[in-house]
Design an enzyme around this catalytic site. Sequence first.
Site, PDB file in Angstrom:
ATOM      1  N   HIS A  64      -0.992  -3.161  -7.369  1.00  0.00           N
ATOM      2  CA  HIS A  64      -2.018  -2.643  -6.235  1.00  0.00           C
ATOM      3  C   HIS A  64      -3.282  -2.884  -6.437  1.00  0.00           C
ATOM      4  CE1 HIS A  64      -3.039   0.591  -3.102  1.00  0.00           C
ATOM      5  NE2 HIS A  64      -2.801  -0.585  -2.544  1.00  0.00           N
TER       6      HIS A  64
ATOM      7  N   SER B 273       0.748  -1.102  -0.104  1.00  0.00           N
ATOM      8  CA  SER B 273      -0.077   0.083  -0.012  1.00  0.00           C
ATOM      9  C   SER B 273       0.958   1.202   0.024  1.00  0.00           C
ATOM     10  CB  SER B 273      -0.817  -0.062   1.397  1.00  0.00           C
ATOM     11  OG  SER B 273      -1.789  -1.044   1.314  1.00  0.00           O
TER      12      SER B 273
ATOM     13  N   GLU C 291      -3.380  -0.522  -9.816  1.00  0.00           N
ATOM     14  CA  GLU C 291      -2.280   0.319 -10.158  1.00  0.00           C
ATOM     15  C   GLU C 291      -1.138  -0.692 -10.342  1.00  0.00           C
ATOM     16  OE1 GLU C 291      -3.317   4.261  -7.447  1.00  0.00           O
ATOM     17  OE2 GLU C 291      -2.191   2.577  -6.297  1.00  0.00           O
TER      18      GLU C 291
ATOM     19  N   ASN D 232      -3.739   5.800  -2.815  1.00  0.00           N
ATOM     20  CA  ASN D 232      -3.457   5.840  -1.287  1.00  0.00           C
ATOM     21  C   ASN D 232      -2.736   7.238  -0.921  1.00  0.00           C
ATOM     22  OD1 ASN D 232      -4.406   3.425  -0.555  1.00  0.00           O
ATOM     23  ND2 ASN D 232      -2.720   2.218  -0.652  1.00  0.00           N
TER      24      ASN D 232
HETATM   25  C1  LIG Z   1      -5.325   0.878   1.796  1.00  0.00           C
HETATM   26  C2  LIG Z   1      -5.095   0.036   0.493  1.00  0.00           C
HETATM   27  O1  LIG Z   1      -3.834  -0.022  -0.163  1.00  0.00           O
HETATM   28  C3  LIG Z   1      -5.849   0.373  -0.816  1.00  0.00           C
HETATM   29  C4  LIG Z   1      -7.480   0.331  -0.481  1.00  0.00           C
HETATM   30  O2  LIG Z   1      -7.878  -0.815  -0.790  1.00  0.00           O
HETATM   31  S1  LIG Z   1      -8.465   1.518  -0.069  1.00  0.00           S
HETATM   32  C5  LIG Z   1      -9.879   0.787   0.092  1.00  0.00           C
HETATM   33  C6  LIG Z   1     -10.573   1.069  -1.250  1.00  0.00           C
HETATM   34  N1  LIG Z   1     -11.992   0.631  -0.949  1.00  0.00           N
HETATM   35  C7  LIG Z   1     -13.115   1.339  -0.987  1.00  0.00           C
HETATM   36  O3  LIG Z   1     -12.882   2.658  -0.981  1.00  0.00           O
HETATM   37  C8  LIG Z   1     -14.539   0.558  -0.549  1.00  0.00           C
HETATM   38  C9  LIG Z   1     -15.664   1.651  -0.468  1.00  0.00           C
HETATM   39  N2  LIG Z   1     -16.871   0.763  -0.358  1.00  0.00           N
HETATM   40  C10 LIG Z   1     -17.401   0.394  -1.434  1.00  0.00           C
HETATM   41  O4  LIG Z   1     -17.235   0.614  -2.593  1.00  0.00           O
HETATM   42  C11 LIG Z   1     -18.694  -0.393  -1.142  1.00  0.00           C
HETATM   43  O5  LIG Z   1     -19.137  -0.011   0.308  1.00  0.00           O
HETATM   44  C12 LIG Z   1     -18.631  -1.664  -1.379  1.00  0.00           C
HETATM   45  C13 LIG Z   1     -18.313  -2.308  -2.529  1.00  0.00           C
HETATM   46  C14 LIG Z   1     -17.645  -2.523  -0.426  1.00  0.00           C
HETATM   47  C15 LIG Z   1     -19.918  -2.460  -0.562  1.00  0.00           C
HETATM   48  O6  LIG Z   1     -21.033  -2.153  -1.505  1.00  0.00           O
HETATM   49  P1  LIG Z   1     -22.348  -1.518  -0.627  1.00  0.00           P
HETATM   50  O7  LIG Z   1     -23.481  -1.341  -1.718  1.00  0.00           O
HETATM   51  O8  LIG Z   1     -22.070  -0.249   0.161  1.00  0.00           O
HETATM   52  O9  LIG Z   1     -22.559  -2.408   0.436  1.00  0.00           O
HETATM   53  P2  LIG Z   1     -23.296  -4.070   0.569  1.00  0.00           P
HETATM   54  O10 LIG Z   1     -24.826  -4.113   0.613  1.00  0.00           O
HETATM   55  O11 LIG Z   1     -22.435  -4.756   1.595  1.00  0.00           O
HETATM   56  O12 LIG Z   1     -22.805  -4.579  -0.780  1.00  0.00           O
HETATM   57  C16 LIG Z   1     -23.307  -4.688  -2.027  1.00  0.00           C
HETATM   58  C17 LIG Z   1     -23.093  -5.912  -2.897  1.00  0.00           C
HETATM   59  O13 LIG Z   1     -21.528  -5.647  -3.291  1.00  0.00           O
HETATM   60  C18 LIG Z   1     -21.306  -7.025  -3.628  1.00  0.00           C
HETATM   61  N3  LIG Z   1     -20.170  -7.214  -2.525  1.00  0.00           N
HETATM   62  C19 LIG Z   1     -19.722  -6.464  -1.567  1.00  0.00           C
HETATM   63  N4  LIG Z   1     -18.742  -7.006  -1.042  1.00  0.00           N
HETATM   64  C20 LIG Z   1     -18.293  -8.028  -1.729  1.00  0.00           C
HETATM   65  C21 LIG Z   1     -17.222  -9.031  -1.523  1.00  0.00           C
HETATM   66  N5  LIG Z   1     -16.206  -9.055  -0.481  1.00  0.00           N
HETATM   67  N6  LIG Z   1     -17.247 -10.059  -2.364  1.00  0.00           N
HETATM   68  C22 LIG Z   1     -18.390 -10.056  -3.291  1.00  0.00           C
HETATM   69  N7  LIG Z   1     -19.201  -9.247  -3.537  1.00  0.00           N
HETATM   70  C23 LIG Z   1     -19.381  -8.321  -2.806  1.00  0.00           C
HETATM   71  C24 LIG Z   1     -22.166  -8.113  -3.146  1.00  0.00           C
HETATM   72  O14 LIG Z   1     -22.940  -8.153  -4.357  1.00  0.00           O
HETATM   73  C25 LIG Z   1     -23.205  -7.221  -2.048  1.00  0.00           C
HETATM   74  O15 LIG Z   1     -24.445  -7.629  -2.191  1.00  0.00           O
HETATM   75  P3  LIG Z   1     -24.921  -8.804  -1.110  1.00  0.00           P
HETATM   76  O16 LIG Z   1     -24.686  -8.083   0.287  1.00  0.00           O
HETATM   77  O17 LIG Z   1     -26.380  -9.180  -1.290  1.00  0.00           O
HETATM   78  O18 LIG Z   1     -24.076  -9.878  -1.243  1.00  0.00           O
HETATM   79  N1  LIG Z   2      -6.446  -3.971   3.462  1.00  0.00           N
HETATM   80  C1  LIG Z   2      -6.302  -3.230   2.248  1.00  0.00           C
HETATM   81  O1  LIG Z   2      -7.409  -2.388   2.084  1.00  0.00           O
HETATM   82  C2  LIG Z   2      -5.164  -3.190   1.286  1.00  0.00           C
HETATM   83  C3  LIG Z   2      -5.384  -2.663   0.108  1.00  0.00           C
HETATM   84  C4  LIG Z   2      -4.215  -2.808  -0.817  1.00  0.00           C
HETATM   85  C5  LIG Z   2      -3.343  -3.138  -0.309  1.00  0.00           C
HETATM   86  N2  LIG Z   2      -3.123  -3.695   0.951  1.00  0.00           N
HETATM   87  C6  LIG Z   2      -1.610  -4.185   1.241  1.00  0.00           C
HETATM   88  O2  LIG Z   2      -1.837  -5.845   1.104  1.00  0.00           O
HETATM   89  C7  LIG Z   2      -0.956  -6.231   2.169  1.00  0.00           C
HETATM   90  C8  LIG Z   2      -1.811  -7.378   2.880  1.00  0.00           C
HETATM   91  O3  LIG Z   2      -2.964  -6.762   3.482  1.00  0.00           O
HETATM   92  P1  LIG Z   2      -4.255  -7.443   4.006  1.00  0.00           P
HETATM   93  O4  LIG Z   2      -5.284  -6.320   4.177  1.00  0.00           O
HETATM   94  O5  LIG Z   2      -4.756  -8.329   3.198  1.00  0.00           O
HETATM   95  O6  LIG Z   2      -3.502  -7.963   5.394  1.00  0.00           O
HETATM   96  P2  LIG Z   2      -4.411  -9.311   6.312  1.00  0.00           P
HETATM   97  O7  LIG Z   2      -3.905  -8.828   7.815  1.00  0.00           O
HETATM   98  O8  LIG Z   2      -5.676  -9.385   6.266  1.00  0.00           O
HETATM   99  O9  LIG Z   2      -3.473 -10.575   5.842  1.00  0.00           O
HETATM  100  C9  LIG Z   2      -2.022 -10.777   5.841  1.00  0.00           C
HETATM  101  C10 LIG Z   2      -1.669 -12.099   5.755  1.00  0.00           C
HETATM  102  O10 LIG Z   2      -0.374 -12.347   5.401  1.00  0.00           O
HETATM  103  C11 LIG Z   2       0.093 -13.447   6.314  1.00  0.00           C
HETATM  104  N3  LIG Z   2       1.454 -13.185   6.422  1.00  0.00           N
HETATM  105  C12 LIG Z   2       2.388 -12.489   7.088  1.00  0.00           C
HETATM  106  N4  LIG Z   2       3.387 -12.548   6.878  1.00  0.00           N
HETATM  107  C13 LIG Z   2       4.002 -13.749   6.185  1.00  0.00           C
HETATM  108  C14 LIG Z   2       4.716 -14.411   5.450  1.00  0.00           C
HETATM  109  N5  LIG Z   2       6.011 -14.096   5.721  1.00  0.00           N
HETATM  110  N6  LIG Z   2       4.409 -15.339   4.695  1.00  0.00           N
HETATM  111  C15 LIG Z   2       3.163 -15.828   4.370  1.00  0.00           C
HETATM  112  N7  LIG Z   2       2.173 -15.138   4.943  1.00  0.00           N
HETATM  113  C16 LIG Z   2       2.231 -14.258   5.599  1.00  0.00           C
HETATM  114  C17 LIG Z   2      -0.693 -13.252   7.488  1.00  0.00           C
HETATM  115  O11 LIG Z   2      -0.965 -14.787   8.294  1.00  0.00           O
HETATM  116  C18 LIG Z   2      -2.216 -12.946   6.822  1.00  0.00           C
HETATM  117  O12 LIG Z   2      -2.997 -13.749   6.536  1.00  0.00           O
HETATM  118  C19 LIG Z   2      -0.335  -5.291   2.927  1.00  0.00           C
HETATM  119  O13 LIG Z   2       0.793  -5.078   2.220  1.00  0.00           O
HETATM  120  C20 LIG Z   2      -1.177  -4.133   2.731  1.00  0.00           C
HETATM  121  O14 LIG Z   2      -0.642  -2.837   2.787  1.00  0.00           O
HETATM  122  C21 LIG Z   2      -4.056  -3.561   1.909  1.00  0.00           C
END
Ligand SMILES: C[C@H](O)CC(=O)SCCNC(=O)CCNC(=O)[C@H](O)C(C)(C)COP(=O)(O)OP(=O)(O)OC[C@H]1O[C@@H](n2cnc3c(N)ncnc32)[C@H](O)[C@@H]1OP(=O)(O)O
Ligand SMILES: NC(=O)c1ccc[n+]([C@@H]2O[C@H](COP(=O)([O-])OP(=O)(O)OC[C@H]3O[C@@H](n4cnc5c(N)ncnc54)[C@H](O)[C@@H]3O)[C@@H](O)[C@H]2O)c1
Length: 309
Positions: free
Chosen positions: A165, A144, A177, A215
Amino acid sequence: MAFFGHHMCRAFSSSAFRSVAIKHVVIIGGGQMGAGIAQVAASTGHQVTLVDTSDAILTKAVKGIEASLKRVVKKKFADKPEAGVAFIEKALRNVSIATDAAAAVQSADLALEAIVENLKVKQDLFSVLDKTAPAHTIFASNTSSLPIGDIASATSRLDRFGGLHFFNPVPMMKLVEVIGTSATSQETFDSLMNFSNALGKTSVSCKDTPGFIVNRLLVPYMLEAVRLHERGHGSKEDIDVAMKLGAGYPMGPFELLDYVGLDTAKFILDGWSAMEPTNPLFSPSPLLNKLVADGKFGKKTGEGFYKYK
Ligand SMILES: C[C@H](O)CC(=O)SCCNC(=O)CCNC(=O)[C@H](O)C(C)(C)COP(=O)(O)OP(=O)(O)OC[C@H]1O[C@@H](n2cnc3c(N)ncnc32)[C@H](O)[C@@H]1OP(=O)(O)O
Ligand SMILES: NC(=O)c1ccc[n+]([C@@H]2O[C@H](COP(=O)([O-])OP(=O)(O)OC[C@H]3O[C@@H](n4cnc5c(N)ncnc54)[C@H](O)[C@@H]3O)[C@@H](O)[C@H]2O)c1
């Protein structure tokens, strides 16, 4: 070192290796992200080996994949339940599990890690995999916040190393990404782009700068929400409602932080704060630190800013 200065320009080095058609993917880390990536790769016809540290974690990951596949087919095959069942069975047949990453990568076209957000742990993993993976195997990180070039430096395949990513939840989020470092070959970059597109995602090319595009914008925003709350200028609930209804975000910043994982959010912030200690966007949050110290990592542990049990 300037925070955004290094890894900025990506010169494509010539390489003896052609663009690789990625068929067998080894995903290391079976948490939220690794399981999600495994699901999408398996659903799109790739052979996937999911690796984690224990069989118990992997069993939970496969159960999560199955549950998520059921949600996907409920929509995708709403009128054809039998085709939905076949889709799930086919996807699950493409997934195998393993606890020995070094052995698993021996037949991998791509080794993609989604383990803990810690540079040393990621470097240690890839340094081991570098010794057993075939020459053609491409390495990629789902980090991330860490520079891809820093992770790659632990290996001898700098030209065959890049970033992929994904976003949480992987089956729903359409973006990937794709990151090349200054040493990533054009062939490797093309292979990663092709793989991302084969998963049905929209891909954007990013420079190897901390946080890439999403991010670098999203994390400071979420942390500003926490600081606003810490100043007493809004309840979590009001801030979340305000950003959902006033800015059209599907989740408010506290809901999203809980969804991402507060441990991961803290790893990101601490890393950036160490790189740029005077940048107020990266200043630590006492509230985030306290929740993480108490083991409240968000949705995945049942409690973070909110309770989920
Ligand atoms: C930090 C990292 O590096 C980077 C990141 O990842 S940052 C985070 C980026 N993510 C976001 O910003 C997510 C923002 N949230 C959303 O887009 C939406 O809330 C969401 C898609 C997660 C869920 O949708 P939403 O309509 O709000 O809620 P919800 O009613 O729970 O879901 C609707 C439908 O989406 C689908 N869905 C949601 N999550 C799902 C999953 N994990 N798997 C499969 N389908 C899923 C399902 O069809 C679900 O319907 P169901 O509940 O009947 O199964
Ligand atoms: N959570 C998010 O929204 C998100 C989105 C994009 C990228 N990421 C990145 O993805 C990575 C994983 O995030 P996450 O949310 O899935 O975390 P998580 O805590 O859900 O899962 C991490 C997993 O890695 C396993 N693990 C740790 N060290 C290990 C090793 N040496 N060998 C094998 N397995 C090992 C742990 O047992 C755990 O099951 C991080 O680098 C995070 O920054 C997270």
